[in-house]
Design a protein around this motif. Structure first.
Motif, PDB file in Angstrom:
ATOM      1  N   VAL A  75     -20.881 -22.340  24.034  1.00 50.03           N
ATOM      2  CA  VAL A  75     -20.838 -23.295  22.923  1.00 50.03           C
ATOM      3  C   VAL A  75     -22.045 -24.240  23.013  1.00 50.03           C
ATOM      4  CG1 VAL A  75     -19.555 -25.224  21.898  1.00 50.03           C
ATOM      5  CG2 VAL A  75     -18.345 -23.135  22.587  1.00 50.03           C
ATOM      6  N   ALA A  76     -22.330 -24.756  24.198  1.00 47.46           N
ATOM      7  CA  ALA A  76     -23.436 -25.707  24.372  1.00 47.46           C
ATOM      8  C   ALA A  76     -24.784 -25.073  24.034  1.00 47.46           C
ATOM      9  CB  ALA A  76     -23.445 -26.252  25.807  1.00 47.46           C
ATOM     10  N   SER A  77     -24.922 -23.788  24.331  1.00 50.83           N
ATOM     11  CA  SER A  77     -26.191 -23.095  24.062  1.00 50.83           C
ATOM     12  C   SER A  77     -26.329 -22.656  22.607  1.00 50.83           C
ATOM     13  CB  SER A  77     -26.323 -21.878  24.972  1.00 50.83           C
ATOM     14  OG  SER A  77     -25.392 -20.871  24.578  1.00 50.83           O
ATOM     15  N   GLY A  78     -25.233 -22.741  21.847  1.00 52.71           N
ATOM     16  CA  GLY A  78     -25.272 -22.331  20.456  1.00 52.71           C
ATOM     17  C   GLY A  78     -24.985 -20.864  20.223  1.00 52.71           C
ATOM     18  N   VAL A  79     -24.774 -20.102  21.288  1.00 49.07           N
ATOM     19  CA  VAL A  79     -24.420 -18.687  21.128  1.00 49.07           C
ATOM     20  C   VAL A  79     -23.101 -18.575  20.377  1.00 49.07           C
ATOM     21  CG1 VAL A  79     -23.778 -16.567  22.357  1.00 49.07           C
ATOM     22  CG2 VAL A  79     -25.721 -17.934  23.151  1.00 49.07           C
ATOM     23  N   VAL A  80     -22.174 -19.456  20.722  1.00 52.56           N
ATOM     24  CA  VAL A  80     -20.916 -19.600  19.986  1.00 52.56           C
ATOM     25  C   VAL A  80     -21.064 -20.901  19.200  1.00 52.56           C
ATOM     26  CG1 VAL A  80     -18.421 -19.905  20.177  1.00 52.56           C
ATOM     27  CG2 VAL A  80     -19.602 -18.315  21.712  1.00 52.56           C
ATOM     28  N   ALA A  81     -21.508 -20.777  17.950  1.00 55.85           N
ATOM     29  CA  ALA A  81     -21.917 -21.950  17.176  1.00 55.85           C
ATOM     30  C   ALA A  81     -20.762 -22.706  16.534  1.00 55.85           C
ATOM     31  CB  ALA A  81     -22.923 -21.538  16.108  1.00 55.85           C
ATOM     32  N   GLY A  82     -19.615 -22.050  16.363  1.00 55.59           N
ATOM     33  CA  GLY A  82     -18.512 -22.695  15.658  1.00 55.59           C
ATOM     34  C   GLY A  82     -17.521 -23.395  16.541  1.00 55.59           C
ATOM     35  N   GLY A  83     -17.569 -23.146  17.815  1.00 55.40           N
ATOM     36  CA  GLY A  83     -16.619 -23.747  18.739  1.00 55.40           C
ATOM     37  C   GLY A  83     -15.709 -22.704  19.353  1.00 55.40           C
ATOM     38  N   ALA A  84     -14.730 -23.193  20.113  1.00 51.01           N
ATOM     39  CA  ALA A  84     -13.832 -22.295  20.832  1.00 51.01           C
ATOM     40  C   ALA A  84     -12.516 -22.996  21.124  1.00 51.01           C
ATOM     41  CB  ALA A  84     -14.479 -21.835  22.140  1.00 51.01           C
ATOM     42  N   ASN A  85     -11.480 -22.204  21.259  1.00 56.22           N
ATOM     43  CA  ASN A  85     -10.193 -22.664  21.771  1.00 56.22           C
ATOM     44  C   ASN A  85      -9.930 -21.906  23.053  1.00 56.22           C
ATOM     45  OD1 ASN A  85      -9.476 -24.417  19.647  1.00 56.22           O
ATOM     46  ND2 ASN A  85      -8.770 -22.701  18.420  1.00 56.22           N
ATOM     47  N   PHE A  86      -9.407 -22.616  24.034  1.00 54.27           N
ATOM     48  CA  PHE A  86      -9.146 -21.980  25.326  1.00 54.27           C
ATOM     49  C   PHE A  86      -7.826 -22.472  25.888  1.00 54.27           C
ATOM     50  CE2 PHE A  86      -9.215 -22.166  29.941  1.00 54.27           C
ATOM     51  CZ  PHE A  86      -9.424 -20.836  30.239  1.00 54.27           C
ATOM     52  N   GLY A  87      -7.031 -21.545  26.354  1.00 57.71           N
ATOM     53  CA  GLY A  87      -5.798 -21.861  27.052  1.00 57.71           C
ATOM     54  C   GLY A  87      -5.545 -20.793  28.095  1.00 57.71           C
ATOM     55  N   ALA A  88      -4.525 -20.956  28.896  1.00 55.01           N
ATOM     56  CA  ALA A  88      -4.227 -19.993  29.959  1.00 55.01           C
ATOM     57  C   ALA A  88      -3.886 -18.615  29.399  1.00 55.01           C
ATOM     58  CB  ALA A  88      -3.076 -20.500  30.815  1.00 55.01           C
ATOM     59  N   GLU A  89      -3.440 -18.568  28.153  1.00 53.91           N
ATOM     60  CA  GLU A  89      -3.011 -17.294  27.569  1.00 53.91           C
ATOM     61  C   GLU A  89      -3.887 -16.824  26.419  1.00 53.91           C
ATOM     62  OE1 GLU A  89       1.108 -17.576  26.451  1.00 53.91           O
ATOM     63  OE2 GLU A  89       1.573 -18.720  28.245  1.00 53.91           O
TER      64      GLU A  89
END
Length: 129
Positions: A75-89
């Motif tokens: 995300v910081a590098s802009g490769v993933v430009a829209g953002g992300a959601n992350f959880g254990a599952e």
């Protein structure tokens, strides 16, 4: 072509779940095979990546932090430009420039999740996290 349950998928075999029908079919197949669900999908001009561990063993908090750090870097590098959601599952990343890049990212995270789960199982054969 599908891989045996418990095996990470190479980029070329990550399902394209742009349509709701393909997403439902791929999710049900992963669930039936007790596999980690992984997909790419077109969203307008960009692509997204989704992973869901469904019913597989969860990874440890320490292992999850490794995945989270990798996502934050993308995300910081802009490769993933829209953002992300992350959880254990669950992991989702969106606004990725191309299908090939989305497949590469999906395959890497799919392999990492499987590998981290196998390490979790090996380190704690009684099944606890």
């Amino acid at each position: 072509m599908s891989m045996p349950p418990g095996m990470p998928l190479p980029a070329a075999l990550i399902p394209d779940c742009t349509s709701e029908e393909s997403q439902r079919a791929a999710y049900e197949r992963a669930k039936a095979e007790n596999a980690i669900f992984v997909s790419v999908a077109r969203q307008g001009l960009h692509w997204k990546v989704v992973l869901d561990v469904i019913s597989r063993p969860l990874i440890s908090d320490e292992a999850a932090n490794v995945l989270k750090a990798a996502i934050e870097s993308l995300v910081a590098s802009g490769v993933v430009a829209g953002g992300a959601n992350f959880g254990a599952e669950y992991i989702s990343m969106w606004k990725i420039e191309s299908e090939s890049r989305a497949r590469e990212i999906a395959a890497a995270f799919h392999a990492a999740m499987y590998g981290l789960q196998q390490l979790q199982i090996a380190a704690n054969p009684t099944g606890g996290t």
